[in-house]
Design an enzyme around this catalytic site. Structure first.
Site, PDB file in Angstrom:
ATOM      1  CD  GLU A  57      39.916  33.028  58.625  1.00 62.62           C
ATOM      2  OE1 GLU A  57      39.022  33.515  57.892  1.00 62.62           O
ATOM      3  OE2 GLU A  57      40.197  33.465  59.768  1.00 62.62           O
ATOM      4  CG  HIS A 108      43.675  31.027  61.813  1.00 66.56           C
ATOM      5  ND1 HIS A 108      44.700  31.098  60.900  1.00 66.56           N
ATOM      6  CD2 HIS A 108      43.910  29.916  62.567  1.00 66.56           C
ATOM      7  CE1 HIS A 108      45.517  30.059  61.099  1.00 66.56           C
ATOM      8  NE2 HIS A 108      45.058  29.341  62.101  1.00 66.56           N
ATOM      9  CG  ASP A 113      47.595  32.316  58.091  1.00 70.91           C
ATOM     10  OD1 ASP A 113      47.203  32.997  57.132  1.00 70.91           O
ATOM     11  OD2 ASP A 113      47.018  32.293  59.188  1.00 70.91           O
ATOM     12  CG  ASP A 158      44.228  31.173  57.118  1.00 68.76           C
ATOM     13  OD1 ASP A 158      43.515  31.062  56.097  1.00 68.76           O
ATOM     14  OD2 ASP A 158      44.239  32.185  57.847  1.00 68.76           O
ATOM     15  CG  ASP A 216      46.377  34.941  61.690  1.00 67.65           C
ATOM     16  OD1 ASP A 216      46.280  35.979  61.009  1.00 67.65           O
ATOM     17  OD2 ASP A 216      45.874  33.852  61.344  1.00 67.65           O
ATOM     18  CG  HIS A 267      47.046  36.823  56.839  1.00 66.68           C
ATOM     19  ND1 HIS A 267      46.174  35.974  56.193  1.00 66.68           N
ATOM     20  CD2 HIS A 267      46.995  38.009  56.187  1.00 66.68           C
ATOM     21  CE1 HIS A 267      45.600  36.617  55.186  1.00 66.68           C
ATOM     22  NE2 HIS A 267      46.082  37.853  55.145  1.00 66.68           N
ATOM     23  CG  ASP A 301      44.623  33.186  54.404  1.00 68.89           C
ATOM     24  OD1 ASP A 301      45.769  32.797  54.709  1.00 68.89           O
ATOM     25  OD2 ASP A 301      43.962  33.973  55.128  1.00 68.89           O
ATOM     26  CG  HIS A 350      40.652  36.765  61.421  1.00 68.26           C
ATOM     27  ND1 HIS A 350      40.355  36.352  60.135  1.00 68.26           N
ATOM     28  CD2 HIS A 350      40.920  38.088  61.334  1.00 68.26           C
ATOM     29  CE1 HIS A 350      40.437  37.382  59.311  1.00 68.26           C
ATOM     30  NE2 HIS A 350      40.776  38.447  60.010  1.00 68.26           N
TER      31      HIS A 350
HETATM   32  N1  ARG Z   1      46.961  41.093  59.736  1.00 64.18           N
HETATM   33  C1  ARG Z   1      45.561  41.385  59.516  1.00 64.18           C
HETATM   34  C2  ARG Z   1      44.874  41.645  60.847  1.00 64.18           C
HETATM   35  O1  ARG Z   1      45.492  41.515  61.875  1.00 64.18           O
HETATM   36  C3  ARG Z   1      44.877  40.288  58.737  1.00 64.18           C
HETATM   37  C4  ARG Z   1      44.711  38.992  59.490  1.00 64.18           C
HETATM   38  C5  ARG Z   1      44.093  37.912  58.657  1.00 64.18           C
HETATM   39  N2  ARG Z   1      43.931  36.706  59.422  1.00 64.18           N
HETATM   40  C6  ARG Z   1      43.311  35.587  59.022  1.00 64.18           C
HETATM   41  N3  ARG Z   1      43.188  34.608  59.897  1.00 64.18           N
HETATM   42  N4  ARG Z   1      42.822  35.446  57.803  1.00 64.18           N
HETATM   43  O2  ARG Z   1      43.712  41.962  60.879  1.00 64.18           O
HETATM   44 MN    MN Z   2      45.117  32.864  59.666  1.00 56.45          MN
HETATM   45 MN    MN Z   3      45.398  34.011  56.720  1.00 59.02          MN
END
Ligand code: ARG
Ligand code: MN
Ligand code: MN
Ligand code: MN
Length: 314
Positions: free
Chosen positions: A272, A96, A119, A227, A123, A121, A229, A136
């Site tokens: 991802e 990402h 997502d 994403d 990000d 998350h 996920d 990411h």
């Molecule tokens: N918040 C965590 C970080 O900053 C996880 C980020 C996950 N991001 C993703 N694109 N899957 O590392």
């Molecule tokens: Mn993401």
């Molecule tokens: Mn994510």
């Protein structure tokens, strides 16, 4: 729909290899053929190639900044070109962190965008708040005007021009947000439909409110950054940072159907997908097929069925 596909086989914005296999796996699952079968004109621009970066030492805790900066600069040029050719751009990741280049290249062609970020998350860590140093987990922070005073200088990042306003962003599906990110989301007043809101309102209301919100002033082109996920790991387990309690397949598809019918979808990221994180062939194919189906939903495939406008019954 006229669709331009760009592959970005890049994994260095996060620590797990395998995610660079995403673009070719999604293609191998028949993406182009399926989009054509549903009536799209499709041009596949192939994969962006990335330069090898030697001695990419961390800056503070930010990992591989030079490689990520350089890769995104190339991706940004590729997305800009696809947009100038008049297509809706589909960027197949990769991780990402590639949203930096994808959104930047899109904004270079279209100026003012809305971003719908689907997502688990947010990000939105800055280089200084990131608990992991993985880029990411940070792409939004480089793009949002309101955060620029908090972004330190990084090698190969100087080409980035912040291009999104906090008020033009909607998050959907969040369920794993760092405290520092939560603070940023609240500080900037960003519109968030976490899994709690999906539970409370249902996905139909979430999408209705999302569109009311992004269309409340001017109707801007939409950048959908998806994403994989965001979906529940029971559907898309082959990803680097799976989080339980995600969107169902149906909720995930509903988002794409709704965004499609706005007529304003201008670019999509599908990121991802990581086959090396699947434990079985079934886990990998379930994840890849979900990615393909989400993209199909973005371009008019309806669960009620479709038929060509010029169809004549024999
Ligand atoms: N918040 C965590 C970080 O900053 C996880 C980020 C996950 N991001 C993703 N694109 N899957 O590392
Ligand atoms: Mn993401
Ligand atoms: Mn994510
Ligand atoms: Mn709507």
């Amino acid at each position: 729909h006229s669709v331009g596909i760009i592959g970005a086989p890049f994994s260095k914005g996060q620590p797990r290899d395998g995610v660079e296999k995403g673009p070719d796996l999604i293609r191998a699952a028949g993406l182009v053929k399926k989009l054509k079968a549903q009536g799209c004109a499709v041009k596949d621009y192939g994969n962006v190639t990335f330069e090898e970066v030697a001695n990419d030492e961390p800056i503070g805790n930010v990992k591989r900044p030079r490689a990520v900066g350089s890769a995104n600069q190339r991706l940004s040029a590729a997305v800009h070109a696809v947009k100038n050719d008049g297509h809706t751009c589909v960027m197949l990741g990769g991780g990402h962190s590639l949203a930096i280049g994808s959104i930047q290249g899109h904004a270079a062609a279209k100026k003012d965008l809305s971003v719908v970020w689907v997502d688990a998350h947010a990000d939105i860590n800055t280089p200084l708040t990131s608990p992991t140093g993985n880029i990411h987990g940070q792409p939004m922070s480089y793009l949002i005007h309101e955060l620029q005073s908090k972004i330190p200088v990084l090698p190969n990042f100087s080409w980035i021009k912040p291009c999104v306003s906090a008020k033009d962003i909607v998050y959907i599906g969040l369920r794993d947000v760092d405290p520092e990110e939560h603070h940023i989301l609240k500080l900037l007043g960003i519109e968030v439909y976490s899994m709690t809101e999906v539970d409370r309102l249902g996905i139909a209301k979430v999408m209705e409110e999302t569109c009311d919100y992004i269309f409340s002033k001017v109707k801007k082109p939409i950048h959908l950054s998806y994403d994989i996920d965001a979906l529940d790991p029971s559907i898309s387990p082959a990803t680097g940072t799976p989080v339980v309690g995600g969107l169902t397949y149906r909720e995930g598809i509903y988002i794409t159907e709704h965004i499609c019918q706005t007529g304003l979808l201008s670019a999509v990221d599908m990121v991802e997908v990581n086959p090396k994180r699947g434990r079985t062939e079934d886990e990998i194919s379930s994840t890849v097929n979900a990615a393909v189906d989400l993209i199909r939903g973005c371009f008019g495939k309806l669960r009620e069925g479709n038929h060509p406008a010029d169809y004549k019954m024999p």
